[in-house]
Design an enzyme around this catalytic site. Sequence first.
Site, PDB file in Angstrom:
ATOM      1  N   GLY A 135       1.207  26.826 -19.698  1.00 11.45           N
ATOM      2  CA  GLY A 135       2.115  26.465 -20.796  1.00 11.45           C
ATOM      3  C   GLY A 135       3.082  25.395 -20.347  1.00 11.45           C
ATOM      4  N   SER A 184       3.492  22.388 -21.105  1.00 13.00           N
ATOM      5  CA  SER A 184       4.074  21.435 -22.042  1.00 13.00           C
ATOM      6  C   SER A 184       5.194  22.060 -22.864  1.00 13.00           C
ATOM      7  CB  SER A 184       2.981  20.917 -22.976  1.00 13.00           C
ATOM      8  OG  SER A 184       2.310  22.020 -23.554  1.00 13.00           O
ATOM      9  N   ALA A 215       9.205  25.417 -19.647  1.00 18.08           N
ATOM     10  CA  ALA A 215       8.650  24.789 -18.450  1.00 18.08           C
ATOM     11  C   ALA A 215       9.392  23.504 -18.139  1.00 18.08           C
ATOM     12  CB  ALA A 215       7.161  24.513 -18.659  1.00 18.08           C
ATOM     13  N   ARG A 273      -2.720  23.268 -23.254  1.00 17.20           N
ATOM     14  CA  ARG A 273      -3.809  22.777 -24.094  1.00 17.20           C
ATOM     15  C   ARG A 273      -3.709  21.289 -24.355  1.00 17.20           C
ATOM     16  NH1 ARG A 273      -3.465  27.418 -28.550  1.00 17.20           N
ATOM     17  NH2 ARG A 273      -1.356  26.614 -28.390  1.00 17.20           N
ATOM     18  N   HIS A 307      18.142  42.194 -21.094  1.00 19.34           N
ATOM     19  CA  HIS A 307      19.222  41.661 -20.252  1.00 19.34           C
ATOM     20  C   HIS A 307      20.364  42.652 -20.064  1.00 19.34           C
ATOM     21  CE1 HIS A 307      16.998  38.104 -20.625  1.00 19.34           C
ATOM     22  NE2 HIS A 307      17.528  37.625 -21.739  1.00 19.34           N
ATOM     23  N   TYR A 336      37.773  38.834 -12.052  1.00 20.30           N
ATOM     24  CA  TYR A 336      39.197  39.099 -12.001  1.00 20.30           C
ATOM     25  C   TYR A 336      39.528  40.533 -12.323  1.00 20.30           C
ATOM     26  CZ  TYR A 336      38.988  37.647 -16.946  1.00 20.30           C
ATOM     27  OH  TYR A 336      38.666  37.496 -18.259  1.00 20.30           O
TER      28      TYR A 336
END
Lengths: 778, 525
Positions: free
Chosen positions: B45, B47, B51, B79, B274, B417
């Site tokens: 991938g 393109s 990336a 591709r 996350h 802090y």
Amino acid sequence: MAKWLSAPCSHSSSTTFSSFHNESLCCSRKLTALTSICDFSKWAAKNFAKIQLRSHFELRSSNGHPLNAVSLQDEGSAANPQSEETHFSELGQEDSTLSITVVGASGDLAKKKIFPALFALYYEDWLPENFVVFGYSRTKMNDEELRNMISRTLTCRIDRRENCEEKMAQFLKRCFYHSGQYNSEEHFAELNCKLKEKEGGRLSNRLFYLSIPPNIFVDVVRCASTKASSKTGWTRVIVEKPFGRDAESSSELTRCLKRYLTEEQIFRIDHYLGKELVENLSVLRFSNLVFEPLWSRNYIRNVQFIFSEDFGTEGRGGYFDNYGIIRDIMQNHLLQILTLFAMETPVSLDAEDIRNEKVKVLRSMRPLQLEDVIVGQYKGQSKGGKTYPGYTDDPTVPNSSITPTFAAAALFINNARWDGVPFLMKAGKALHTKRAEIRVQFRHVPGNLYKRNFGTDLDKATNELVLRVQPDEAIYLKINNKVPGLGMRLDRSDLNLLYKARYTREIPDAYERLLLDAVEGERRLFIRSDELDAAWALFTPLLKELEERKIAPELYPYGSRGPVGAHYLAAKHNVRWGDLMGDDSHSCHLPLWPLLFFLRYHTPSLPKHTHKNGETGENAKFCINDNMDVLIEILKRLDDRSLGVAACVCRLWCGLTRNDALWEHLCFRHLSPPPEGVRTVVVALGGYRRLYTVCVKPVLSRLGKMRVGGGGAGGELERRVWTRHEVELSLSLFCVDYYERLLIGGGGGGGGGGRIGGESATPPLPSSLMFLCKAVNV
Amino acid sequence: MAANEAPPRKLKEGLLSVTPPEDHKKPVDLNVNDDKSTVSITIVGASGDLAKKKIFPALFALYYEDCLPEHFTIFGYARSKMTDAELRNMVSKTLTCRIDKRENCGEKMEQFLKRCFYHSGQYDSQENFVELNKKLEEHEAGRVSNRLFYLSIPPNIFVDAVKCASLSASASNGWTRVIVEKPFGRDSESSAALTSALKQYLDEDQIFRIDHYLGKELVENLSVLRFSNLIFEPLWSRQYIRNVQLIFSEDFGTEGRGGYFDHYGIIRDIMQNHLLQILALFAMETPVSLDAEDIRNEKVKVLRSMRPLRVDDVVIGQYKSNTNGSVSYPGYTDDKTVPKDSLTPTFAAAALFIDNARWDGVPFLMKAGKALHNRRAEIRVQFRHVPGNLYNRNFGTDLDRATNELVIRVQPDEAIYLKINNKVPGLGMRLDRSNLNLLYKARYSKEIPDAYERLVLDAIEGERRLFIRSDELDAAWSLFTPVLKELEEKKLIPEYYPYGSRGPVGAHYLAARYNVKWGDLGVDE
């Protein structure tokens, strides 16, 4: 203001008029003032309550916002700290008056500290409306002369300049002088008359500040209390140190004072307790949950109280020699801070509660042993053409004096909280810095996961909390932190609170706070008799022993870091002085010895093994090559010659010493920040190592020699300071060298060529300009 | 001693870790002991946006700092029809050198680009991967070959690409590893399906599930702070901590990315991975060592002791258009790639609880949102009030609210802090809150490396600490799946909030229910 006009004329006989005037003012302003005929402490209490109410309100507004408030309230203006200490004397008891008599008004302390502090209090409207300041001393002077004298030392805070002059003039109008003997009751009776005149029949409160030598304390107190104490209000006496020389003389002094004064009237001042950060110590401890669990032997390894001055006894030697640094600093200032630090949580912030706790600490302390104390005395020192006198060179000091000007001590508190934790104190004159700080070193992290990443020193790199009392008030907490970047390397960073950066207002002088407290009858920061006794009981046996056995102090040069003994003392208790550790002392570059040390003891099997596969020497517990970050840190601190030696040790070290970053560091070690934009040029012309060998080293050694010659200080080697001009010179020479090599072809060899610190560099060709590196005779 | 018994991998890692990239070029090359080995990194991938913006720059930064082995090749695979030169051209536009490392940057870039190649092919075509394999072998020239595939492709073709890569292009004598980007499924079932499909072709230790937040400097530092500072040790429990807040906010909407986002929503996009990962790192017990398995074991334990999330404890929102001055910001549903009646949340707040001895009763609040008033990611630890506070009188009744707070700001402006109560200098006794500060910018002059650099490097070195293990992923999904299902089945309508605002009011009610105030919305922030 109109009310003000009435006061100065009250010294004429028109008291009836002025009181009438006052009354009418009261009526017109506040009816309540008439009804409350109370004494001063009630007045103070009322106003305190008012302040608290205000701060209460303010905090609500800055902290609590309704839960559904999506938008931020903009209340920055309401939270303006300056709006806090506004005029609360406007509500004051106008029937009472305050007379402050500074006994010893012509002395240094009075001029430099007391009058300025009083003015600052006046400026910020902390003093009651009716007040008079009287100077009293033996010098013949009139009011005008006193005012003249004082006015030279008065200043306004930097942030409060407006109508400073005017305020000053008004303040001076309230200053008077009376001259008299310190032991003459007659003269004090005269003073009393004058005071009465000024008080104009109002309720009178009197504060005497004794800024006089200790031998006349009692006389003055006797005269003042018998002849000049207030009949209607309170009379308080502020006494400065020294409070005796030992337990006996101190209790004798206390006994004498108590003949004329009650305990409540005596205010023993210790101006260190008025310092901002010392006051803050309790706030930090008791209003922050994060510190609460840490404050005991479970987490604290040791506590250090450090006081150092960078000057000697210039002129003050006579007094000092009789007392010595232990009595002058340790037994009072540092010990007081220690008790504040170590005390249990008091029941309340009331003076008696706090002082009870402090006494408990003092009484649970282990008697100080002679072997836990180091004494030192500074000797003369010549530095850079300047000669600093030793302690005994002071004309006011006997030549054979063994009075300590430096002392370090290890104290222990035998209670449940602090058993086994060393409390180290250090106080000295004529040291390399001026500072006062409290350092709390925490224990190492048990079972530390990151040991591997940090080398073996992780146990030494523990957390540390530092409260810097002066200069540059600050609080910082040293933590271990990951150095940003790929890989896992830890270092110590500070969680910082620099007062200058956070609070723009000037921090008031300690005397201001203490005077204000005395006026308000707040005894928290004054030393109670039993406290003083306990403090003396701790130090007296030691002081006696030192004097009886005539223990000679260890001599240390003026401006140095103090005697080595202090380090031994610390080491005995497995402590390192926080202020002398690498990260705090700038410009401290190690000599060759740590490298040799590592070589000798820690890499015994090194030459036989290559480090690339897992096998290692059987007896090598710590291989420096496995801890390259440590190694690099060491190499960074070496000089050129040592780097050369290091390059011969093994391939790894050789590779490391070739690293240009080390040489860059060496080139610009004394120059921070390093010049910008130089890097690309240097790299293009052959790298820092070449720069160093070809240019920096010759230039530096030349400059060093010149200075040694010029200073006439004999074999003493100068610390080389690398200035911007020298950098420029070296860089120019470097360019010259490069182009010569390019044109003549050959001379110095390829870019990153072989020799390190080579004295035997190939001599430059006759036509070369490189002779500029050498000294030139013009 | 530990250092001596360390296996070779650790030794190598030790060498790596002790070489501060900012100070020195690595004096001893990483691959002294495997001169004959080579690493081929294939970006599947190539393109794509990620990336171009992240992966190639990260690889270049690693190359610049000499963190890559001597022999390496980088292959782009996608591709689009492209030549090597075109790829290099495309890549070169996004490469930059760190600000503090400018010298011979151009040269280095040149050398790096010379090692980049391109192969175009279908993601599900084994033949094309066989061709790729041939090219790779050519570059490896008989050395021990290690291969890393970075799948920067949509999730629906993950399995195809993995199949082809592992069957046709895996290394014959070295290792083969695959880095996979989120999303890892939409819920427990799809995630489990994905995992089992991947495991058909790969072993667990070949799969590197990347969560780039774990590569952030301050998230890495979280463990260091906790475990190498004594002062935090006693504080890290329900005894002293009142609540923990994990806050993520972006100040922009779904500009252009709406299609993907609408399918997932903020909870799947940010929270479930996350924020939950950071939470697990924050709350885990001390691991036996810093080894990946030990740490991940502890993280799984945290996830598995978490109380199942209830819908009442979740608030969702969606931003609507807002006109601020003359600028008009579009609402979420105004995005052309988003259906008009979309109920996908762009904001979510949740209260989570860990039912173990350390954290019982401590609310862990999460908040994530797009199109809010600022951009930040931070961890806030609010401590309890001081019991029997002596200074209550001086501070008004609100002292119980003005508690200590530790803030770890992940982005922007990395900082740590600690808010403490302090005496305001001056006469009189007035307290305020000050910060004990560590601002990274001020303390560390060099640039902080991008999260991707660290993660790619870790993948090359086989350090799995920052990658998500399958059981971890399962546990994370099982926590969130019931809520997600319920939200979707009941078609709960998100609370609307204007673009650029502070988010829906519901988040405050949620916090208030647990007696918490959002730290980032306090007056002093």
